[in-house]
Design a protein around this motif. Structure first.
Motif, mmCIF file in Angstrom:
data_model
loop_
_atom_site.group_PDB
_atom_site.id
_atom_site.type_symbol
_atom_site.label_atom_id
_atom_site.label_comp_id
_atom_site.label_asym_id
_atom_site.label_seq_id
_atom_site.Cartn_x
_atom_site.Cartn_y
_atom_site.Cartn_z
ATOM 1 N N LYS A 76 0.859 -1.184 0.000
ATOM 2 C CA LYS A 76 0.000 0.000 0.000
ATOM 3 C C LYS A 76 0.890 1.227 0.000
ATOM 4 C CE LYS A 76 -3.612 -2.589 0.593
ATOM 5 N NZ LYS A 76 -4.569 -2.845 -0.438
ATOM 6 N N LEU A 107 -1.768 4.791 8.631
ATOM 7 C CA LEU A 107 -0.812 3.687 8.697
ATOM 8 C C LEU A 107 -1.337 2.536 9.542
ATOM 9 C CD1 LEU A 107 2.524 5.690 9.002
ATOM 10 C CD2 LEU A 107 1.598 4.515 6.985
ATOM 11 N N ARG A 108 -2.021 2.863 10.634
ATOM 12 C CA ARG A 108 -2.629 1.795 11.454
ATOM 13 C C ARG A 108 -3.686 1.037 10.660
ATOM 14 N NH1 ARG A 108 -3.196 5.709 15.800
ATOM 15 N NH2 ARG A 108 -1.284 5.627 16.979
ATOM 16 N N SER A 110 -2.057 -1.159 8.071
ATOM 17 C CA SER A 110 -1.351 -2.315 8.631
ATOM 18 C C SER A 110 -2.319 -3.404 9.087
ATOM 19 C CB SER A 110 -0.457 -1.893 9.795
ATOM 20 O OG SER A 110 -1.228 -1.495 10.904
ATOM 21 N N GLN A 111 -3.572 -3.033 9.326
ATOM 22 C CA GLN A 111 -4.565 -4.007 9.762
ATOM 23 C C GLN A 111 -5.427 -4.518 8.612
ATOM 24 O OE1 GLN A 111 -6.678 -1.965 12.855
ATOM 25 N NE2 GLN A 111 -4.931 -1.949 14.219
#
Length: 58
Positions: free
Chosen positions: A6, A44-45, A48-49
């Motif tokens: 991403k 970003l969180r 990342s999930q």
């Protein structure tokens, strides 16, 4: 090789044409400077999930 990567563009250009060029170049998200660090951390969180895509879309 980069399947599932991403990309987030952080640029000084915020015109619609700039956003379209960023997306056409493979960036999923386009942010315009100056950016809010909290916004970037949230993005970003979330990325990342997010589950990896099962296949590459053309």
């Amino acid at each position: 090789m980069l399947k599932g990567v991403k990309l987030v563009a952080i640029t000084g250009d915020g015109q619609d044409s700039d956003r379209h060029r960023a997306h056409a170049a493979g960036f999923g998200i386009h942010l315009v400077k100056p950016i809010d660090p909290g916004q970037l951390l949230r993005i970003l969180r979330e990325l990342s999930q997010a589950p990896l895509e099962a296949e590459v879309r053309d």
